[in-house]
Design an enzyme around this catalytic site. Structure first.
Site, PDB file in Angstrom:
ATOM      1  N   CYS A  55      22.404  -8.069 -54.199  1.00  0.00           N
ATOM      2  CA  CYS A  55      22.849  -6.732 -54.800  1.00  0.00           C
ATOM      3  C   CYS A  55      22.189  -5.414 -54.989  1.00  0.00           C
ATOM      4  O   CYS A  55      22.264  -4.548 -55.806  1.00  0.00           O
ATOM      5  CB  CYS A  55      22.528  -7.279 -56.704  1.00  0.00           C
ATOM      6  SG  CYS A  55      21.240  -8.246 -57.010  1.00  0.00           S
ATOM      7  N   GLU A 110      11.898  -2.110 -37.588  1.00  0.00           N
ATOM      8  CA  GLU A 110      11.318  -0.824 -38.055  1.00  0.00           C
ATOM      9  C   GLU A 110      10.302  -0.251 -37.056  1.00  0.00           C
ATOM     10  O   GLU A 110      10.573  -1.244 -35.971  1.00  0.00           O
ATOM     11  CB  GLU A 110      11.085  -1.769 -39.177  1.00  0.00           C
ATOM     12  CG  GLU A 110      11.410  -2.671 -40.664  1.00  0.00           C
ATOM     13  CD  GLU A 110      10.107  -3.261 -41.610  1.00  0.00           C
ATOM     14  OE1 GLU A 110      10.482  -2.919 -43.012  1.00  0.00           O
ATOM     15  OE2 GLU A 110       9.947  -3.918 -41.003  1.00  0.00           O
ATOM     16  N   CYS A 155      21.094 -10.846 -59.920  1.00  0.00           N
ATOM     17  CA  CYS A 155      22.307 -11.630 -59.692  1.00  0.00           C
ATOM     18  C   CYS A 155      22.164 -13.327 -59.541  1.00  0.00           C
ATOM     19  O   CYS A 155      22.841 -14.537 -58.906  1.00  0.00           O
ATOM     20  CB  CYS A 155      22.822 -11.356 -58.134  1.00  0.00           C
ATOM     21  SG  CYS A 155      22.045 -11.228 -56.618  1.00  0.00           S
ATOM     22  N   ASP A 200      11.423 -13.462 -45.402  1.00  0.00           N
ATOM     23  CA  ASP A 200      11.764 -12.814 -44.564  1.00  0.00           C
ATOM     24  C   ASP A 200      12.943 -12.497 -44.310  1.00  0.00           C
ATOM     25  O   ASP A 200      13.903 -11.804 -43.903  1.00  0.00           O
ATOM     26  CB  ASP A 200      10.786 -13.607 -43.200  1.00  0.00           C
ATOM     27  CG  ASP A 200       9.229 -14.004 -43.678  1.00  0.00           C
ATOM     28  OD1 ASP A 200       8.690 -12.574 -43.830  1.00  0.00           O
ATOM     29  OD2 ASP A 200       8.642 -14.935 -43.439  1.00  0.00           O
ATOM     30  N   CYS A 236      16.377 -14.008 -57.487  1.00  0.00           N
ATOM     31  CA  CYS A 236      17.082 -12.783 -57.755  1.00  0.00           C
ATOM     32  C   CYS A 236      17.071 -12.242 -59.222  1.00  0.00           C
ATOM     33  O   CYS A 236      18.215 -13.447 -59.504  1.00  0.00           O
ATOM     34  CB  CYS A 236      18.190 -11.346 -57.174  1.00  0.00           C
ATOM     35  SG  CYS A 236      18.520 -10.298 -57.709  1.00  0.00           S
ATOM     36  N   ASP A 280      13.075  -8.526 -38.424  1.00  0.00           N
ATOM     37  CA  ASP A 280      11.668  -8.036 -39.139  1.00  0.00           C
ATOM     38  C   ASP A 280      10.958  -8.906 -37.926  1.00  0.00           C
ATOM     39  O   ASP A 280      10.446 -10.147 -38.256  1.00  0.00           O
ATOM     40  CB  ASP A 280      11.486  -9.446 -40.598  1.00  0.00           C
ATOM     41  CG  ASP A 280      10.632  -8.830 -41.091  1.00  0.00           C
ATOM     42  OD1 ASP A 280       9.762  -7.798 -41.759  1.00  0.00           O
ATOM     43  OD2 ASP A 280      10.035  -9.719 -42.058  1.00  0.00           O
ATOM     44  N   CYS A 284      16.732  -6.999 -53.361  1.00  0.00           N
ATOM     45  CA  CYS A 284      17.758  -7.727 -53.254  1.00  0.00           C
ATOM     46  C   CYS A 284      19.411  -7.885 -51.908  1.00  0.00           C
ATOM     47  O   CYS A 284      19.592  -6.976 -52.408  1.00  0.00           O
ATOM     48  CB  CYS A 284      18.523  -8.906 -54.519  1.00  0.00           C
ATOM     49  SG  CYS A 284      19.759 -10.032 -54.584  1.00  0.00           S
TER      50      CYS A 284
END
Ligand SMILES: [Zn+2]
Length: 413
Positions: free
Chosen positions: A332, A277, A351, A358, A348, A193, A329
């Protein structure tokens, strides 16, 4: 594949003088030939051939009073200059007709003595790397080189460059086997990232600080810029101030390049697959942050990563521009939605897992990359071809150009 190896050169005063003369002659031949071609094209849409230009602009010109000094330098860089002009024209015509992909190329332009980057190319007839370590150039002599690393094979050409900061470089072109740089297989796979808070965060949880090269030297650069603008145009002091400013900019560029090279190599050494990305995603951070985004040079970083991945035998995967890597997340798949920029950690609600923003994004990028790759493998199995799958998983290109472009053609465009 063709690669460039660059080294700093330290010519003495007489050699600097001879180099200046060579740069001048290269420029004169380029400009004369360009003028001829333009006139011929205007007159009756004809193109003058390379051999003819060589006869007119080098051989015959040497016998005239105004171009007699062309005889004082090696003819090799002069011929190379004509070849560059040819390439520049070919690129232009190919670009106009659509044969050449990528950004549109313009017509070649005239070179000026005030250009801040001067160069001359020598082929194997006109240079030698001496066993003692000096670089011999025809009609110039043996120049001291700082060999920062070894040349892997004898080079096929060398371009001598003087940059805006007044430094000299030798840029050698060497041809290597495609697998000359292959690294041993690695176990790791990483999603990366890219950002401004940290330069890069990997799915392994490694955070690489953003060096902010420009910001760090901003005050000094501003001061030098002001000093330059106060100097009288055309004065010797202005020239000095310009070199000082260019020197600071060169430091920024050098530090940035070193960082990009080291970081990309480290990531690829440790991982067999890297997922990033695509640039379109990163482009979203423009506007107020444009300066920081430019300073981060993500484009250059991704090109290096892609090029080196090919060289090292690694897999480089880019993911979809609409993939919301920072909103899921990674455990999950629960969608948290858009997070404010200052939220660095979150829990989250499905979960209960606690996430670093990041690292979670990097994990999502990796998962998406692996998903795309398996799609790609299926597609490849079905179609028995490797370039299917909507261009999501692309084999890289070899682009490890460490140097400014070799040909004047690229610059003219
Ligand atoms: Zn969850």
């Amino acid at each position: 594949m063709k690669l460039r190896y660059n080294y700093r050169l330290y010519p003495d005063a007489p050699q600097r003088e001879l180099l200046a003369r060579t740069f001048g002659c290269v420029r004169a031949v380029w400009n004369d030939a360009l003028a001829r071609r333009k006139t011929a094209w205007k007159a009756d849409r004809t193109q003058i051939s390379g051999t003819e230009l060589q006869k007119i602009c080098i051989t015959a010109a040497k016998r005239t009073a105004e171009r007699e000094w062309l005889g004082q330098v090696s003819p090799v860089p002069l011929q190379q200059s004509l070849r560059d002009l040819d390439v520049a024209y070919k690129n232009f015509f190919d670009s106009v007709s659509g044969r050449r992909k990528g950004p549109k190329m313009g017509l070649p332009v005239f070179k000026s003595r005030h250009d801040h980057r001067q160069s001359a190319r020598f082929n194997t007839n006109a240079f030698k790397v001496r066993p003692g370590g000096a670089l011999y150039l025809a009609k110039i002599g043996e120049i001291e080189v700082r060999w920062s690393r070894e040349l892997p094979v004898p080079p096929s050409s060398v371009t001598v460059v003087k940059d805006a900061a007044g430094r000299y470089f030798a840029s050698f072109v060497v041809e290597l086997d495609d697998d000359a740089h292959q690294l041993p297989q690695a176990d790791g796979e990483a999603g990366i990232d890219l950002g401004l808070t940290h330069y890069a965060v990997t799915s392994d949880g490694v955070k690489i600080a953003n060096p902010r090269w420009l910001r760090r030297r901003e005050r000094k650069l501003k001061k030098l810029q002001r000093a330059l603008s106060r100097k009288k145009k055309g004065s010797a002091n202005r020239a000095k101030a310009r070199i000082k400013l260019a020197g600071q900019h060169a430091k920024v560029a050098d530090a940035r390049r070193d960082f990009l090279h080291q970081t990309s190599t480290t990531l690829l050494r440790e991982n067999q697959t890297v997922v990033v990305e695509g640039l379109a995603v990163l482009g979203l951070a423009r506007g107020m942050l444009a300066k920081s985004v430019n300073d981060a040079s993500w484009g250059a970083f991704l090109r290096l990563l892609e090029g080196k991945a090919v060289r090292y035998g690694r897999e480089y995967v880019t993911i979809d521009r609409w993939y919301s890597s920072s909103q899921l997340c990674p455990c999950c798949g629960w969608k948290i939605g858009k997070l404010a920029l200052d939220v660095r950690e979150w829990d989250c609600q499905s979960c209960g897992e606690h996430h670093d923003r990041d690292i979670a994004a990097a994990l999502n990028i990796l998962a998406e990359g692996i998903r795309l790759r398996s799609l790609h493998d299926v597609a490849a199995g079905l179609a028995d071809t490797r370039n299917d799958c909507e261009g999501q998983v692309r084999p890289g290109e070899a682009i490890p150009t460490l140097a400014p472009p070799e040909t004047c053609a690229a610059r003219a465009a």
